[in-house]
Design a protein around this motif. Structure first.
Motif, short mmCIF file in Angstrom:
data_model
loop_
_atom_site.label_atom_id
_atom_site.label_comp_id
_atom_site.label_asym_id
_atom_site.label_seq_id
_atom_site.Cartn_x
_atom_site.Cartn_y
_atom_site.Cartn_z
N GLU A 202 0.79 -1.22 0.00
CA GLU A 202 0.00 0.00 0.00
C GLU A 202 0.83 1.28 0.00
O GLU A 202 0.35 2.33 -0.43
CB GLU A 202 -0.93 0.02 1.22
CG GLU A 202 -1.94 -1.11 1.22
CD GLU A 202 -2.78 -1.09 2.48
OE1 GLU A 202 -2.72 -0.09 3.22
OE2 GLU A 202 -3.49 -2.08 2.73
N ILE B 289 -4.96 1.63 -1.39
CA ILE B 289 -5.58 0.30 -1.26
C ILE B 289 -6.28 -0.03 -2.59
O ILE B 289 -7.51 0.02 -2.69
CB ILE B 289 -6.58 0.28 -0.08
CG1 ILE B 289 -5.92 0.82 1.18
CG2 ILE B 289 -7.07 -1.14 0.19
CD1 ILE B 289 -6.86 1.00 2.35
N THR C 26 -1.96 -6.16 3.14
CA THR C 26 -2.81 -5.06 3.55
C THR C 26 -3.06 -5.09 5.06
O THR C 26 -2.64 -6.02 5.75
CB THR C 26 -4.16 -5.09 2.78
OG1 THR C 26 -4.83 -3.86 2.98
CG2 THR C 26 -5.03 -6.25 3.22
N ASN D 289 -11.05 -1.69 6.33
CA ASN D 289 -10.36 -1.67 5.05
C ASN D 289 -11.25 -2.33 4.00
O ASN D 289 -11.60 -3.51 4.12
CB ASN D 289 -9.03 -2.43 5.18
CG ASN D 289 -8.23 -2.48 3.90
OD1 ASN D 289 -8.70 -2.06 2.85
ND2 ASN D 289 -7.03 -3.01 3.99
#
Length: 646
Positions: free
Chosen positions: A413, A457, A487, A517
């Protein structure tokens, strides 16, 4: 009419039948070394009788032979090409090759049986091998090849193999035919003959005097009855000899000069500009010749970036793309240049990889990037992912396009992961090989794995190149290499006493907040695919998750202490953290300390990127550092190893 696919079996690097789909316009074939790019180009050359091969195109090494012990070369190899986009005139012209399905097919087979230095060959059009083959149809195909290590200067010099001679002969092909039919000289031959005669007979020039002196000596030596008459002139006046005498000179300004004495030999020019002159000569031949006779025009270029700086690479590719868009020439290039890969339209990119003698070719336009995706979430509402084509067109810059040349990919990311992960990988791979008695690569460079910083992301867009999540009902392709994503949970922030949202100080079990997320919604679907895995940290962010392992807080605090600015209270806090053994502390205490570490890393006087650079050095030196399992799994997966979910 264009070559729409090429099928190869038993040829060079290819054992099992491999089919490569091609576009009518520009085709940019990308992939790591030994992925089969040159085998594809050579197969096209051989099938279309590209003349660089000469008269003996096949050798023993062209028959596939694996590196397995006691393996034998293939008994034969077969190359088949399919042509699409035929007009009515094309169908009439290529009727012997027509398959009644709007395509024309051409097949070539070589038997591995050598006799007198040659191998048995069979060529046929259409579906029948027994029909009489009309070799004249190859006159309707013009295929030109530029090798990767091309000697542009030699190709532009005078001689039989000169590209200048080839260009002139093709430009004047119709006029030459007419001259032969009427038994007259071509206008260039007429001009040259008149010039030759004037030079040879002029009393003011030395050529006639030379001829007279020779005649005098010959008459004196053997007499009038035995002597012969002589005539001195330049070489014969034939069109071919004139064309083969042409030579190219250059001046470094595109507008040139009237005084031609200022022009220089190509030996004084740069390699890059000589390559551009060479390519310009070929394009002039392909575009401006054979409009009536040639139905298929193919330009094959290996590594067009050779000797060119990035700006010239970009301008050249754009020009090739424009030519291909106009439908004048089908252009097929192979490249190792991230500059070209990031410049080319996504619709023109074809990724190739080779495994166990099979080439896997994936046109990027066929990976479903233009389809929206529906992902079932935990809540009642579905997640709709928009088409990714526009996004990737914008984001595949020079650095991110390296993913098209790698054996494996790790998507991250941000800059922190990009800095630290390669250093962590050395420790991960060493430990994995020791514990499992395996021989994976020692580091990511050796493994051919690229770490791609997405700056966000964006797994939903990048991973669609490697797996068809959410579009199983569509016919889509995937790039056949491993792709791992790393992530975070990104838990929802809590309200503090001032009403502002802040990340929870200790997001640990049993008080673990749900991650917010959006990439978490993709995990279940992505991890069912063959080539993709998305690995998620257990708590908050990389730095926080790293601090929660072993005695890592001590190492991280030490790096901050050694590089902190002058604030005594903060320095004192960090100093205490760096002097304590955290390996046996409770998760709650570790979580509080990890939050303090994260706060200082996020400080404007430090920053994640700078800390990542500093801590990368500590990673290499700290033998006690414990790496989070999700990071280890991502590295092992991308490098070809096995992880728990397999």
């Amino acid at each position: 009419m264009h070559l729409s696919n090429i099928s190869i079996k038993g040829y060079k690097a290819v054992n099992e039948t491999s089919t490569i789909a091609l576009h009518a316009g520009l085709n940019v074939i990308v992939g790591e070394n030994a992925s089969g790019k040159t085998s594809i180009i050579d197969a096209i050359r051989l099938l279309l009788r590209e003349d660089e091969f000469g008269y003996s195109p096949v050798s023993e090494s062209d028959f596939h032979k694996s590196f397995d012990e006691n393996s034998k070369p293939a008994d034969n190899f077969i190359i088949q090409g399919k042509f699409s986009g035929l007009s009515n005139d094309d169908i009439v012209t290529f009727l012997p090759w027509y398959d009644l399905k709007s395509h024309a097919t051409l097949s070539l087979k070589f038997e591995n049986k050598e006799k007198y230095g040659r191998y048995k060959k069979q060529v046929w059009g259409g579906s029948s091998k027994s029909s009489v083959f009309e070799w004249e149809l190859f006159d309707k195909i013009n295929c030109i090849y530029l090798p990767p290590l091309r000697d542009a200067e030699a190709k532009l010099k005078e001689g039989k193999s000169s590209r200048l001679a080839s260009l002139l002969k093709n430009l004047e092909a119709s006029a030459i035919k007419d001259s032969k039919k009427t038994n007259k000289l071509h206008k260039l031959e007429e001009e040259f003959k008149a010039f030759n005669d004037r030079i040879a007979t002029s009393e003011e020039l030395p050529i006639k005097g030379m001829n007279d002196k020779i005649s005098e000596q010959l008459k004196a030596a053997v007499g009038k009855n035995f002597g012969q008459h002589t005539h001195i002139s330049f070489s014969e006046v034939g069109f071919n000899r004139i064309a083969e005498s042409l030579r190219l000179f250059f001046f470094p300004d595109i507008d040139g000069r009237e005084n031609k004495d200022d022009y220089r030999s190509l030996s004084e020019n740069s390699l890059g500009h000589n390559n551009l002159l060479y390519l310009a000569t070929i394009l002039a031949e392909l575009i401006n010749t054979g409009e009536q006779d040639e139905r298929v025009k193919v330009l094959l270029v290996e590594e067009p970036e050779a000797h060119l700086h990035p700006q010239l690479q970009i301008k050249l590719l754009k020009h090739l793309e424009n030519i291909a868009k106009e439908g004048k020439v089908q252009v097929i290039v192979t490249t190792h240049s991230p500059v070209l890969a990031s410049t080319a339209s996504i619709n023109s990119l074809i990724h190739v990889s080779c495994n166990n003698g099979t080439i896997y070719a994936t046109p990027i336009k066929d990976t479903g990037l233009e389809h929206p995706v529906t992902i079932l979430q935990k809540s009642k509402d579905d997640l709709i992912i928009p088409p990714s084509c526009v996004f990737l067109t914008r984001w595949l810059d020079t650095t991110k396009s390296t993913l098209l040349f790698a054996k494996g990919i790790i998507l991250v990311e941000g800059i922190a992961e990009a800095f630290m992960l390669p250093r962590m990988a050395k420790k991960i791979l060493k430990k994995y090989n020791t514990e499992n008695n395996t021989d994976l690569a020692e580091n990511l460079d050796e493994a051919g794995v690229s770490v791609i910083n997405m700056n966000g992301i964006y797994f939903k867009h990048f991973m669609r190149l490697f797996c068809n999540f959410g579009i199983e009902d569509k016919e889509t392709a995937t790039i056949a290499i491993r792709c791992a994503g790393v992530t975070d949970q990104d838990p929802e922030k809590d309200l503090n006493e001032n009403g502002k949202r802040t990340i929870p100080a200790c997001p640990i079990i049993p008080n673990h907040p749900d991650g917010k997320n959006p990439a978490l919604n993709l995990v279940a679907t992505i991890n069912k695919s063959e080539h993709c895995r998305l690995f998620v940290g257990p708590y908050k962010t990389l730095e926080y998750d790293l601090a929660m392992e072993g005695n890592n807080i001590q190492s991280m605090a030490q790096v901050l202490t050694d590089n902190w600015h002058n604030k005594e209270d903060v320095y004192s806090e960090l100093k205490k953290l760096s002097e304590k053994d955290w390996s046996t502390e409770t998760p709650k205490n570790k979580g509080e300390a990890a939050n303090k570490i994260l706060k200082r890393i996020d400080d404007s006087n430090m920053g994640k990127g700078y800390f990542a650079q500093l801590f990368s050095e500590a990673i290499a030196k700290d033998n006690e550092l414990v790496i989070p399992q999700y990071i280890a799994d991502a590295v092992v997966w991308a490098c070809g190893g096995k992880v728990s979910d397999q």
